[in-house]
Design an enzyme around this catalytic site. Structure first.
Site, mmCIF file in Angstrom:
data_model
loop_
_atom_site.group_PDB
_atom_site.id
_atom_site.type_symbol
_atom_site.label_atom_id
_atom_site.label_comp_id
_atom_site.label_asym_id
_atom_site.label_seq_id
_atom_site.Cartn_x
_atom_site.Cartn_y
_atom_site.Cartn_z
ATOM 1 N N GLN A 87 -24.387 -19.785 6.006
ATOM 2 C CA GLN A 87 -25.345 -20.878 5.877
ATOM 3 C C GLN A 87 -25.276 -21.500 4.488
ATOM 4 O O GLN A 87 -24.616 -20.985 3.582
ATOM 5 C CB GLN A 87 -26.758 -20.357 6.165
ATOM 6 N N HIS B 183 -27.968 -24.109 1.763
ATOM 7 C CA HIS B 183 -29.250 -24.773 1.545
ATOM 8 C C HIS B 183 -29.046 -26.028 0.693
ATOM 9 O O HIS B 183 -28.218 -26.033 -0.220
ATOM 10 C CB HIS B 183 -30.223 -23.838 0.833
ATOM 11 N N GLU C 278 -31.640 -19.776 -4.935
ATOM 12 C CA GLU C 278 -32.190 -18.433 -4.760
ATOM 13 C C GLU C 278 -31.362 -17.413 -5.530
ATOM 14 O O GLU C 278 -30.263 -17.716 -6.010
ATOM 15 C CB GLU C 278 -32.207 -18.060 -3.272
ATOM 16 N N HIS D 124 -22.996 -19.179 1.920
ATOM 17 C CA HIS D 124 -23.210 -17.753 1.690
ATOM 18 C C HIS D 124 -23.647 -17.057 2.972
ATOM 19 O O HIS D 124 -24.069 -17.707 3.931
ATOM 20 C CB HIS D 124 -24.277 -17.537 0.609
ATOM 21 N N ARG E 185 -27.108 -23.813 9.211
ATOM 22 C CA ARG E 185 -26.249 -22.754 9.713
ATOM 23 C C ARG E 185 -24.886 -23.340 10.106
ATOM 24 O O ARG E 185 -24.823 -24.346 10.823
ATOM 25 C CB ARG E 185 -26.928 -22.104 10.924
#
Length: 312
Positions: free
Chosen positions: A99, A101, A118, A176, A196
């Site tokens: 996936q 972001h 993150e 990642h 995804r």
């Protein structure tokens, strides 16, 4: 204003790749058979933490902040339109989807929320466990699309063997995936937007494959190897969105909190007692999530524990 530390109860997620270690190893109480994630510090609409101790017990974290006033978040957090971070414990019994972001600009324009940078702290892992972190070489967008469509994407991902204590900083745009047999503490921007691109052909409980988000992923992915990352001592990560520190001690440790920001503490091993200098105390056990309102104060941790401290 009540400046006492509070303990939080997480929101739980039973995603199909999850296991049971959050219940058996981290003292999480849930009726779910599978607990893939516990959202330890969250005001997100998709899963809110709940206050477990003190006069606000039973309130969602959002309601607690509203009743106490946003000043308990500190001036650094107030520059964000809403609560800045989301902290999770993740039990990947099976691999997560590959996936990516988006960054803030894309996410705010297309999803109505922040993007998602993150970091991961590996709490534990099976022998030989690995994850995917960026690409093993530079790709064109045409090749990226082709490999998504013909299911050969894994061939060009950077696979990394992991061990307990490893740290990964995942900038928005980095492709990642957490691999099977890995337990992670994740500190991220307050966002639940995920695109995804590969899911191992898995089917959900109803027999359906989970949707891919190919066009969005192509628009936001960084098609190159992710930069090498090394934490600076006890500071695991520091960026515009959060700072994360690890504190491991046997005995007493004193930390200082300022009016600049709240402190979030996640007990990832052992246990201790927290003493705030106003006389407030709180028992902290493995798996607990603690929120301390922004203020000018020292607090002492006494015991044998490893804690993850996050703030903005």
């Amino acid at each position: 204003m009540n400046n006492d530390p509070i303990k939080l109860t997480p929101a739980f997620k039973d995603y199909l790749w999850g296991g049971t270690k959050l219940k058996t190893c981290y003292n999480k109480k849930s009726d779910l058979d599978i607990v893939a994630e516990s959202w330890e510090l969250s005001t997100h609409k998709d899963g809110q933490s709940t206050v477990a101790t003190g006069p606000y017990a039973g309130c969602t974290l959002s309601a607690y902040i509203e009743q106490c006033g946003r000043n308990i978040l500190g001036k650094n957090a107030l520059k964000f339109a809403y609560f800045p971070i989301l902290i999770k414990l993740i039990d990947a019994k099976n691999p997560l989807s590959v996936q990516v972001h988006p960054d803030d600009a894309y996410a705010l324009a297309h999803e109505g929320e922040y993007g998602k940078t993150e970091m991961w702290y590996v709490l534990d892992c099976d022998e030989g466990a690995s994850l995917y972190y960026g690409f093993n070489r530079r790709l064109s967008r045409e090749e990226y699309r082709e490999r998504i469509e013909n299911n050969t994407l894994l061939e060009v991902l950077n696979e990394v063997k992991v061990k307990k204590g490893d740290v990964f900083f995942i900038q928005a745009g980095t492709v990642h995936a957490i691999g099977a047999g890995i337990m992670i503490c994740e500190i991220q921007q307050n966002s639940n937007t995920t695109y995804r691109v590969y899911d191992y052909g898995r089917r959900d409980a109803d027999g359906n494959t989970r949707p891919l988000h190919i066009e969005q992923a192509i628009a936001v992915s960084t098609l190159a190897p992710a930069p090498a990352y090394t934490p600076a001592g006890n500071t695991l990560a520091s960026c515009d969105y959060f700072t994360v520190e690890k504190h491991k001690f046997n005995g007493k440790k004193t930390l200082h909190i300022t009016p600049d920001c709240f402190h979030s503490l996640i007990a990832v091993d052992g246990g201790c007692t927290l003493h705030l200098n106003n006389g407030a105390t709180l028992t902290v056990n493995k798996g607990d999530s603690i929120f301390i309102p922004a203020q000018d104060a020292d607090y002492t941790l006494e015991g044998d524990a490893e804690l993850i401290l996050s703030y903005v």
